[in-house]
Design a protein around this motif. Sequence first.
Motif, short mmCIF file in Angstrom:
data_model
loop_
_atom_site.label_atom_id
_atom_site.label_comp_id
_atom_site.label_asym_id
_atom_site.label_seq_id
_atom_site.Cartn_x
_atom_site.Cartn_y
_atom_site.Cartn_z
N GLU A 36 -10.64 -7.99 -4.24
CA GLU A 36 -10.09 -6.78 -3.64
C GLU A 36 -11.14 -5.99 -2.88
N TRP A 37 -12.41 -6.14 -3.29
CA TRP A 37 -13.49 -5.40 -2.64
C TRP A 37 -13.98 -6.09 -1.37
N ARG B 255 -17.06 9.58 3.00
CA ARG B 255 -16.90 8.19 3.36
C ARG B 255 -18.08 7.39 2.82
N MET C 222 -12.18 -0.69 3.64
CA MET C 222 -11.83 0.49 2.85
C MET C 222 -11.45 1.63 3.80
N PRO C 223 -10.25 2.22 3.64
CA PRO C 223 -9.18 1.78 2.74
C PRO C 223 -8.53 0.50 3.23
N SER C 224 -7.85 -0.17 2.31
CA SER C 224 -7.26 -1.47 2.63
C SER C 224 -6.20 -1.32 3.71
N ASN D 204 0.83 -1.21 0.00
CA ASN D 204 0.00 0.00 0.00
C ASN D 204 0.87 1.26 0.00
N GLY E 110 -10.90 5.07 0.69
CA GLY E 110 -12.12 5.01 1.49
C GLY E 110 -13.05 6.18 1.27
N PRO F 209 -12.28 4.65 -4.16
CA PRO F 209 -12.91 4.30 -2.89
C PRO F 209 -12.16 3.20 -2.14
N LEU F 210 -11.62 2.23 -2.87
CA LEU F 210 -10.87 1.15 -2.23
C LEU F 210 -9.56 1.65 -1.65
N ARG G 119 -18.56 -0.34 1.86
CA ARG G 119 -17.67 -1.25 1.16
C ARG G 119 -18.29 -1.68 -0.16
N ASN G 120 -17.45 -1.83 -1.17
CA ASN G 120 -17.84 -2.31 -2.49
C ASN G 120 -19.00 -1.49 -3.07
#
Length: 833
Positions: free
Chosen positions: A518-519, A506, A523-525, A38, A425, A421-422, A509-510
């Motif tokens: 990945e989704w 904000r 979020m964030p990863s 990341n 976030g 977004p991923l 998710r997905n």
Amino acid sequence: MTQKPPRRGTALRLHRQLERIWSPDPRFRGWLTTNNNNDVGRLFLAVATLFFVIGGLLAMLIRAQLATPGSAFMGPEAYNQVFTMHGTVMMFLFAIPFFEALAVLLLPGMLGTRDLAFPRLGVYGLWVYIFGGSAVIVAMLMGLSPDGGWFMYPPLSSAAFSPGIGADVWLLGITSIEVSAIATAVEIVVTVLRYRAAGMSLSRMPIFAWYILVVAVMILTAFPPMILGSLLLETERALGWPFFQVENGGDPLLWQHLFWLFGHPEVYIIFLPAAGMIATILPVMARTTLLGYGWVVAAAVSLAVLSFGLWVHHMFTTGIPHLGLAFFSAASTLVAVPTSIMIFSWIGTLWKGRVQMKLPMLWLLGFFATFVIGGLTGVMLAIVPFNWQVHDTHFVVAHLHYVLIGGYVFPMIAAVYYFQPLLTGRFHYFRLGAVAFWLVVPAFHITFLAVHVVGLLGQRRRTWTYDEGQGWELLNLIASTASFVMAIGFALVILDIGITTFSGLRGKRNPWGATTLEWAAPMPSPAYGFASIPIVRGRYPLTDDPDLPQRIARGEGYLADTSRNRREALIVTTTTGKPLQVAVMPGNSALPILLAVVTSTSFLAPLVQAYWLSALALVGVVIVALVWVWTTAPRQSEGLVDAGHGARLPVAAESPDPPGWWGSLFLLVADGVHFGSLMFGYAFLWTVAPNWPPPSYLVPTLLPVLLALGGAAALAAGPRLAARAVATGHRTALALVLSLFGALSLATAAASVMLARQDPAGHAYDAALWLLAGHVGFHAALAVIMLGYLALRRISGHGLRVGEARIVSLWADFTAATGLVALAAAWLPGTFA
């Protein structure tokens, strides 16, 4: 056996423990020591975007100069530098690093793993890229840029016609950037093949993983010819070895062959990641699945293979025989077939779905409208008579921009909006993105349709001005005006993404309703990606199992146990995705940036004639690399460890094929292509170059031949015997001594070639012999270093593992095989002359 879900309340504890294990240092120095994908990916992306801005500003300077005839905005020297640096920045510093950054960020999540295969190698590649790219930009700001074009054709780029260090900055800086790309490619290939979610077979991989795998292999096979060409040209400039000097047996066309062996596949290296993004995003925007998954994969592989047979497409006017022209013309038109398969797959996907006109979809529609035009003009350029008419005109410039901006930049903007977004976030709430789209796409078409037409009217490219009365004035003014509108649009894209990253809304998710892994991450990863390694049973895991994200978060996958207090990832079988090994990932370290510093110093020190510093830096490279390997190798054997779900797996470092073996295998692919390019260049000079044959031939004596044969045999056998001794618990001393004898014998045979021909600057034949012998000597020295490492491991009591011996065996086999071929190429002509 099914793993029991953790008790209630333990999921949060699991996340906190993983965050502690995987997080970088929160202080500033954390950016210098982190190896988390990341962090590395975000920094990679930011630097590549900065270079895009620089390249765009240079483009605006070019269009300002060409807006009116006889413009005094720039003189010819300044224009040539700006023109050269625009192409250099966009092709080398932006296009490839940008998609590599996205791959580093997204690939672990798509594959269901926690990080890339070699995190420290990725950091090393990032910093080498930053140092090399910065050197090129600093030289430009100091007025030391090259002015021979981003293709650097000799003899214009030779020392006689390009004095100073401008061309040297280009050659050495770009070579270091290509080393960075190869490092990242090795990391990507091994990650896709071995680091995936449990049950993710090759047929279940996300389509982007297929595309990026193909592209990474292309990098390993396309970049080495360019590295060799840069080495030859820099050696000619610095030492006077006449590879491209006709009067001394060289040929400038050799550079063109080596450059376009890299340059034309690079166009597809740039396009295919964008195509992978399209194939990923389009089905989600159409709320359906990709039409013809297998056909698309086959088309990507076919396009990659065909791209290597097209390099003469750029050399139709250099006197190629008519049979060769016909072959390469046919091959150039044939690439339309796999490209059309992809296009029709995407159109079919839209047809069977229900399209949502979100911002990513807008940019994908811009791609369709632009890339099809670029593809059609590409087919036109594949026709030899037409190519002769428009060669070196602005028609070619327009075609290139249609393919690269329409086929690459537009899909990548769609990808950034789609994955934002991923990664952050946050969601955009301004309408700047839509405004930017309606500025960029129409302005782009106005700009480069006008450039197409002015090219058909005869305006040559690479010229700094033109006279009135040619009929080009209005078209150039329109193109320049529209290009500034396009630049404003791109600036709004960057502004919009920046605002959203730091102050966007904000969201859940997905948000797109995607179906890939990945989704499934928060979020964030987070730094660790997944709380446990997922188990997948289909190509669309979030559709097959909507509760999968929650079960991953609760620790119901593999490697949910943090009691070993280290970073762990799952290695699976290549084809089926069955859990195979547990990889222990390295922690935060300053070694990657330190290795990047000494590597970049070894490349750039010759610019100021500090050859002693370059040699000292090479010693530093060896020392830091040995410390790197030594500190990451485990000290004690663990045997089988609990991976969850009742599986007890070996630690990867203790297996016969550890990740380092796979990484070495693919690095040797690049090394082998580099050697093949060297042999191609040697054969080209023999058969095509003027002033051949040379004044005299090298006639070998018996002793060097015997040393070469015996050394190659000993070098090939020794590491094998060492690996067998380690596996059976026997002593390895004799095997290592045999290996060392083989490496030194081979190096001595290579040295005999240099001693026999002591003036490599006299003729291209002698210079080529020195290169062949240098290849053998370098790899023999590398083998000695590796053998010394094995001996130190054994003597120190840390233990020697089968996998380590097999890695050295792999390199030794390559050294022995290529050494015999290189020395045979040096000796046989003189033997039969």
